[in-house]
Scaffold this active site. Structure first.
Site, short mmCIF file in Angstrom:
data_model
loop_
_atom_site.label_atom_id
_atom_site.label_comp_id
_atom_site.label_asym_id
_atom_site.label_seq_id
_atom_site.Cartn_x
_atom_site.Cartn_y
_atom_site.Cartn_z
N SER A 253 0.81 -1.22 0.00
CA SER A 253 0.00 0.00 0.00
C SER A 253 0.84 1.26 0.00
O SER A 253 1.77 1.42 0.80
CB SER A 253 -0.93 -0.04 1.22
OG SER A 253 -1.18 1.25 1.71
N LYS A 254 0.45 2.14 -0.92
CA LYS A 254 1.13 3.42 -1.02
C LYS A 254 0.88 4.23 0.26
O LYS A 254 1.74 4.95 0.73
CB LYS A 254 0.48 4.15 -2.21
CG LYS A 254 1.26 5.27 -2.79
CD LYS A 254 0.60 5.61 -4.12
CE LYS A 254 1.00 6.95 -4.63
NZ LYS A 254 0.47 7.21 -5.96
N ARG A 255 -0.33 4.09 0.81
CA ARG A 255 -0.70 4.88 1.98
C ARG A 255 0.10 4.47 3.21
O ARG A 255 0.68 5.30 3.90
CB ARG A 255 -2.21 4.71 2.25
CG ARG A 255 -2.78 5.70 3.24
CD ARG A 255 -4.27 5.47 3.40
NE ARG A 255 -4.59 4.06 3.65
CZ ARG A 255 -4.44 3.43 4.80
NH1 ARG A 255 -4.00 4.09 5.85
NH2 ARG A 255 -4.73 2.15 4.94
N THR A 256 0.20 3.16 3.47
CA THR A 256 0.94 2.72 4.66
C THR A 256 2.42 2.57 4.36
O THR A 256 3.24 2.49 5.27
CB THR A 256 0.43 1.35 5.15
OG1 THR A 256 0.65 0.40 4.10
CG2 THR A 256 -1.04 1.38 5.51
#
Ligand code: GLU
Length: 483
Positions: A253-256
């Site tokens: 995940s790019k977010r995490t």
């Protein structure tokens, strides 16, 4: 004469490279280089809505960082240029029209609303959405009229019966029921081809011999093979790579940041170690060997060693591989890195060669370097309980005896180097009839405010220099007297 091996890495410029993309790039590179073939970079940007500014640069920079040098690509050119799909936009329509003429594709004028409705209905009925071929039987006249006034897409006409069998070099023989295949869109209403169409046309036009990509494409491949067959083109070799799973069911995940290459680099992993770990993520050499340089991989890698079961990305293993790469660096190499990383961290000028020496063996990831030397800048608040050390027979009462004597010895010391400092402290221990540790321990605590540090009292005093050392010892005494 056998054909030259040509592989392509075909990322979509989405703005990040994750370990799945990078592993595909590595295997794709190795399969080409193993046979002295060509490794091609092709940018698949037909999905204009998903374009991200600067994303292509991230792809170039990542390949460069990992030494995966492409022989052909948008930035280096080559005989099959252009290598960016949006720049090849005009290539695809004539092929789609050829398919229409030969009965393998058709125009579709259905509105988005109509398709959305069909999709919702399919969802409600819990069946897989399939376009209902509403536009399949339009007459020539109807088509000619509509083309002038209405937006359209071109769809591939899938066979209604039978099954398609294909051979994948990793997954073996796979068969698919043709009736489940959707009449997929080949050309979209904005005139751009879909990925599903462009990849086939480009792989053919670029003479790609091996298609290496993630196993999420296994089930789309039958549709591509129907296209190859419709055009009567040779079908390339397919090498689908096993799924990558993260520990604890985490998702890339790019977010995490989980599984994102730039985050691994920021977290202190070396490109060589990441490359090594990813090479082993789904491929095994057949024996116990775990360390490979890129050149060794070129020699030893083989499609045969690729597994089809999902591969677990184990960060602890990467960490271990990384620490081994760091250990194997020369003092010189490690010092260069330490120097660079501490350049903007140290608030006073200290000898980074000496710092590198105490850090080398205990550094697993490069961020350990800055994280383990914060005490060099300043001593943070600490509890005087730190002076208590059972094995060294030390506590703060011992510290109160030792530290003032160390201060006066150091003040008189004329040369300040490792040996001189060592000798002076050993002499003090002898005079006090203490074991060496009983003197070294309070000095270390006073100089660092920590119980665990890279290097011991002597190393640290040597690095800090005489003035700072004496100042810290005095501050420590003040602190002890205050409490
Ligand atoms: N553009 C596709 C992706 O980024 C490439 C798939 C393929 O290699 O065919 O997933």
């Amino acid at each position: 004469m056998t054909k030259e091996v040509r592989t392509r890495f075909a990322p979509s410029p989405t703005g990040t490279m994750h370990i799945g993309n990078l592993r595909t790039a590595i295997y794709t590179y190795l399969i080409a280089k193993k046979d002295n073939g060509k490794f091609v970079l092709r940018i698949e940007d037909t999905d204009q809505e998903r374009l991200v500014e600067g994303a292509t640069k991230i792809i170039y920079d990542t390949l460069k960082m990992f030494n995966l040098v492409h022989d052909e690509g948008p930035d280096v050119g080559g005989p099959y240029k252009p290598y960016i799909q949006s720049e090849r936009k005009d290539t695809y329509l004539p092929y789609a029209k050829q398919l229409i003429e030969e009965g393998h594709a058709y125009y579709c004028f259905c509105s988005k609303e109509r398709i959305d409705n069909l999709r919702t209905k399919a969802e409600e009925n819990k069946v897989q959405f399939k376009y209902d071929r509403h536009c399949l039987n339009l007459t020539k006249e109807e088509i000619t009229k509509k083309i002038e006034n209405e937006p359209y897409v071109i769809r591939q006409l899938m066979p209604d019966t039978g099954e398609l069998k294909y051979q994948d070099d990793v997954f073996g023989t796979l068969s698919f029921d043709n009736t489940i295949l959707e009449d997929q869109v080949l050309i979209k209403s904005d005139g751009f081809p879909t990925y599903n169409f462009a990849n086939v046309i480009d792989d053919h036009l670029m003479d790609i011999t091996h298609i290496v990509r993630g196993s999420e494409y296994l089930s789309s491949t039958p549709k591509y093979i129907h296209l190859y067959n419709a055009f009567k083109w040779d079908v390339p070799t397919f090498v689908h790579l096993p799924l990558i799973v993260l520990e604890g069911g985490k998702k890339i995940s790019k977010r995490t940041g989980d599984g994102i290459v730039s985050i691994l680099i920021n977290n202190g992993y070396l490109p060589e170690a990441i490359l090594n770990a990813l090479a082993l993520l789904g491929w095994s050499h057949g024996d116990e060997k775990e360390f490979f340089t890129l050149d060794e991989l070129i020699k030893e890698f083989g499609i045969k060693g690729i597994s089809k079961s999902p591969s677990l990305f184990d960060e602890a293993k990467l960490r271990w591989i990384n620490s081994e790469y760091i250990k194997n660096m020369t003092d010189e190499q490690f010092h260069t890195i330490v120097n660079e990383r501490l350049k903007n961290v140290l608030t006073q000028k200290l000898d980074t060669k000496k710092i590198a020496k105490i850090l080398h063996k205990r550094t697993e990831v490069l961020t350990d370097i800055e994280n383990n030397v914060d005490f060099l800048n300043e001593v943070l608040e600490y509890d005087k309980e730190l002076y208590f050390h059972k094995k060294m027979k030390c506590d703060y009462e011992v510290a109160v005896i030792v530290l003032p004597q160390v201060i006066s010895i150091f003040e008189k010391l004329t040369s300040w180097d490792h040996d001189a400092i060592y000798q002076s402290l050993v002499n003090l221990a002898n005079n006090l009839e203490y074991k060496n540790g009983k003197v070294m321990w309070p000095v270390r605590v006073a100089l660092t405010g920590k119980s665990i540090t890279p290097g011991g009292a002597i190393d640290i005093a040597d690095i800090l220099g005489k003035d700072i050392t004496i100042k810290r010892l005095k501050d420590a005494m003040d602190k002890l007297e205050k409490n």
